[in-house]
Design an enzyme around this catalytic site. Structure first.
Site, PDB file in Angstrom:
ATOM      1  N   GLY A  80       0.796  -1.234   0.000  1.00 15.46           N
ATOM      2  CA  GLY A  80       0.000   0.000   0.000  1.00 15.46           C
ATOM      3  C   GLY A  80       0.821   1.273   0.000  1.00 15.46           C
ATOM      4  N   ASP A 101      10.084  -7.471  -2.977  1.00 12.51           N
ATOM      5  CA  ASP A 101       8.849  -7.956  -2.360  1.00 12.51           C
ATOM      6  C   ASP A 101       8.698  -9.425  -2.750  1.00 12.51           C
ATOM      7  OD1 ASP A 101       5.996  -6.133  -1.477  1.00 12.51           O
ATOM      8  OD2 ASP A 101       6.057  -8.311  -1.459  1.00 12.51           O
ATOM      9  N   LYS A 124       3.970  -8.935  -6.934  1.00 10.60           N
ATOM     10  CA  LYS A 124       3.849  -7.479  -6.826  1.00 10.60           C
ATOM     11  C   LYS A 124       4.967  -6.775  -7.600  1.00 10.60           C
ATOM     12  CE  LYS A 124       1.146  -7.000  -2.656  1.00 10.60           C
ATOM     13  NZ  LYS A 124       1.096  -6.736  -1.220  1.00 10.60           N
ATOM     14  N   ASN A 147      12.228 -12.808  -0.309  1.00 13.86           N
ATOM     15  CA  ASN A 147      11.958 -12.449   1.079  1.00 13.86           C
ATOM     16  C   ASN A 147      13.300 -12.170   1.765  1.00 13.86           C
ATOM     17  OD1 ASN A 147      11.301 -12.297   3.747  1.00 13.86           O
ATOM     18  ND2 ASN A 147      10.201 -14.245   3.837  1.00 13.86           N
ATOM     19  N   ASN A 180       6.096  -5.569   8.630  1.00 13.61           N
ATOM     20  CA  ASN A 180       6.415  -6.413   9.797  1.00 13.61           C
ATOM     21  C   ASN A 180       7.773  -6.020  10.378  1.00 13.61           C
ATOM     22  OD1 ASN A 180       8.612  -8.503   8.739  1.00 13.61           O
ATOM     23  ND2 ASN A 180       7.140  -8.173   7.113  1.00 13.61           N
ATOM     24  N   CYS A 222      18.768   4.057  15.508  1.00 14.60           N
ATOM     25  CA  CYS A 222      18.433   3.032  14.505  1.00 14.60           C
ATOM     26  C   CYS A 222      17.202   2.280  15.008  1.00 14.60           C
ATOM     27  CB  CYS A 222      19.614   2.097  14.261  1.00 14.60           C
ATOM     28  SG  CYS A 222      19.798   0.759  15.456  1.00 14.60           S
ATOM     29  N   CYS A 246      -7.949  -9.330  10.056  1.00 12.49           N
ATOM     30  CA  CYS A 246      -6.869  -8.666   9.326  1.00 12.49           C
ATOM     31  C   CYS A 246      -6.786  -7.204   9.746  1.00 12.49           C
ATOM     32  CB  CYS A 246      -7.078  -8.782   7.813  1.00 12.49           C
ATOM     33  SG  CYS A 246      -8.494  -7.842   7.239  1.00 12.49           S
ATOM     34  N   CYS A 304      25.735  -0.598  14.841  1.00 15.38           N
ATOM     35  CA  CYS A 304      25.203   0.710  15.240  1.00 15.38           C
ATOM     36  C   CYS A 304      26.204   1.386  16.190  1.00 15.38           C
ATOM     37  CB  CYS A 304      23.840   0.553  15.906  1.00 15.38           C
ATOM     38  SG  CYS A 304      23.178   2.090  16.556  1.00 15.38           S
TER      39      CYS A 304
HETATM   40 ZN   LIG Z   1      21.082   1.366  17.213  1.00 18.85          ZN
END
Ligand SMILES: [Zn+2]
Length: 417
Positions: A80, A101, A124, A147, A180, A222, A246, A304
């Site tokens: 979307g 995707d 998609k 994926n 997700n 992050c 859903c 990080c």
């Molecule tokens: Zn971080």
């Protein structure tokens, strides 16, 4: 003929239909090549697809709009938000788009923008690539029907980010449009490792809230610095989904979030205006909270922490100065025929919640000049759920005084309590 055979034949017919549609819908390469333009023209004629974009230069907003053709943007998740994001970038004439995707177009997606019912069943990325190439054949489109959260796909994902740029170099920006946390964490891991700047985006399950967040590894928080509770608690989010239930979705909220995402991406790439660090959207009250989130020195992601250290060292090396070059020839309309003049903007509290878009930022802008108070000052309507560490620091009286007693004596005292 058994029932199983009939089902197999039905499946095969469906697959033939899809293949036929892909072949008939695929743009004719020769026809496409004819439409490709070598240079973006500012000529104001009805046949020029870029005249209104190039006008941004004449208006003094953008220094060189054609720079957009140098950039490669990766969009992970073309649902979307991601599909609309990809369409906007395509219409703006981005140099290259890389789409990731692994899902298929379904009729249940038709309350959203971009995809058409006739594309149901196609992957998609295939459906998106077909539509986008027709809209603007100048944009190079690369698709991955994979994926990224599978451990077997991570190396390929990382490699695309490292070499997927328009000249085989690193991509310029990644936009996360996934639904997700697992995929967000995968993107976060890859971008921290490479030091790649990216935007995270999201829409709430009830469809009336959304946000975008600009993540510069080492400089801003992050995704692992302040993880959502589901991630921090190590809960498998798939277990939270219930059969027959859903998430809600609205094309309006997704369109707003995609618009904010691409607007800030354009500002970052083309160097105009200010880029928001975090921009929320509450559709119920039309509230747009904005803030900057500092990186967590105890982040669970080692890359990080490494990026945080590198950022600190970079800032130390930069000379202290806050002068910023602004683009010349800004059209102010002071003496126009309608007598319109621009009022000076009031300084707002959000002025410290944005970063200057990169090409406008001189090397002299010193980020260390931002104090903790500046980072922590919040806009109207936002408040901290917990007191800051300073406020919870123990005072002198509450500290345990040193004593001559040894451990055994203290244990005895404790047992008497
Ligand atoms: Zn971080």
């Amino acid at each position: 003929m058994s029932l199983e055979d009939v089902e197999n034949i039905k499946k095969r017919i469906e697959n033939f239909k899809k293949t036929l549609m892909e072949l008939t819908e695929a743009p004719d390469s020769q026809e496409t090549a004819e439409h490709k333009v070598r240079e973006m023209s500012a000529e104001v004629v009805d046949s020029n697809p870029y005249s209104r974009l190039m006008a941004l230069q004449r208006m003094g907003i953008v220094k060189n709009y054609e720079d957009i053709r140098k950039y490669t943007v990766v969009v992970v998740g073309v649902g979307g938000v991601g599909s609309v994001t990809a369409e906007m970038l395509t219409r703006c004439g981005i140099g290259k788009l890389v789409l990731f995707d692994y899902d298929k177009v379904e009729l249940a997606n038709m309350n959203r923008l971009f995809y058409q019912p006739s594309q149901a069943g196609l992957s998609k990325v295939t459906a998106a690539s077909m539509t986008l190439t027709k809209i603007n054949p100048d944009v190079k489109i690369e698709t991955y029907n994979t994926n990224i959260t599978l451990s077997t796909q991570f190396e390929e994902f990382l490699n695309v980010l490292k070499t997927g740029g328009i000249n085989g170099d690193r991509v310029d920006l990644l936009l996360s449009c996934v639904d997700n946390y697992e995929a967000r964490m995968t993107i976060n891991t890859a971008c921290n490792e490479l030091g790649l700047k990216w935007f995270e985006s999201g829409v709430s399950e009830n469809a009336v809230c959304g946000h975008i967040q600009y993540i510069v590894p080492g400089e801003s928080a992050c995704f692992a610095c302040a993880p959502p509770l589901v991630v921090a608690s190590d809960i498998d989010e798939k277990t939270l989904k219930k059969d027959g239930v859903c998430a809600a979705s609205l094309p309006t909220t997704m369109g707003v979030v995609a618009g904010l995402l691409v607007q800030n991406s354009l500002k970052k790439l083309l160097g105009f205006g200010t880029v928001s660090w975090y921009l929320g959207y509450n559709a119920l009250s039309d509230f747009f909270p904005s803030m900057m989130i500092k990186p967590n020195p105890n982040c669970s992601d080692n890359f990080c922490l490494k990026q945080q250290l590198e950022f600190k060292n970079r800032v130390k090396e930069e000379p202290e100065c806050t002068n910023v070059d602004l683009p010349e020839d800004i059209v102010t309309h002071e003496n126009n025929e309608w007598g319109i003049s621009l009022a000076e903007d009031e300084p707002t509290a959000s002025s410290n919640t944005t970063e200057l878009a990169e090409p406008l930022k001189t090397e002299n802008v010193n980020n260390s000049a931002r104090s903790d108070e500046e980072y922590l000052s919040l806009n109207d309507g936002i408040e901290f759920a917990y007191p800051s560490a300073d406020q919870t620091a123990p005072n002198e009286e509450s500290l345990v005084k040193e004593t001559e007693l040894n451990v055994d004596d203290l244990r005895k005292q404790l047992s008497l309590l």
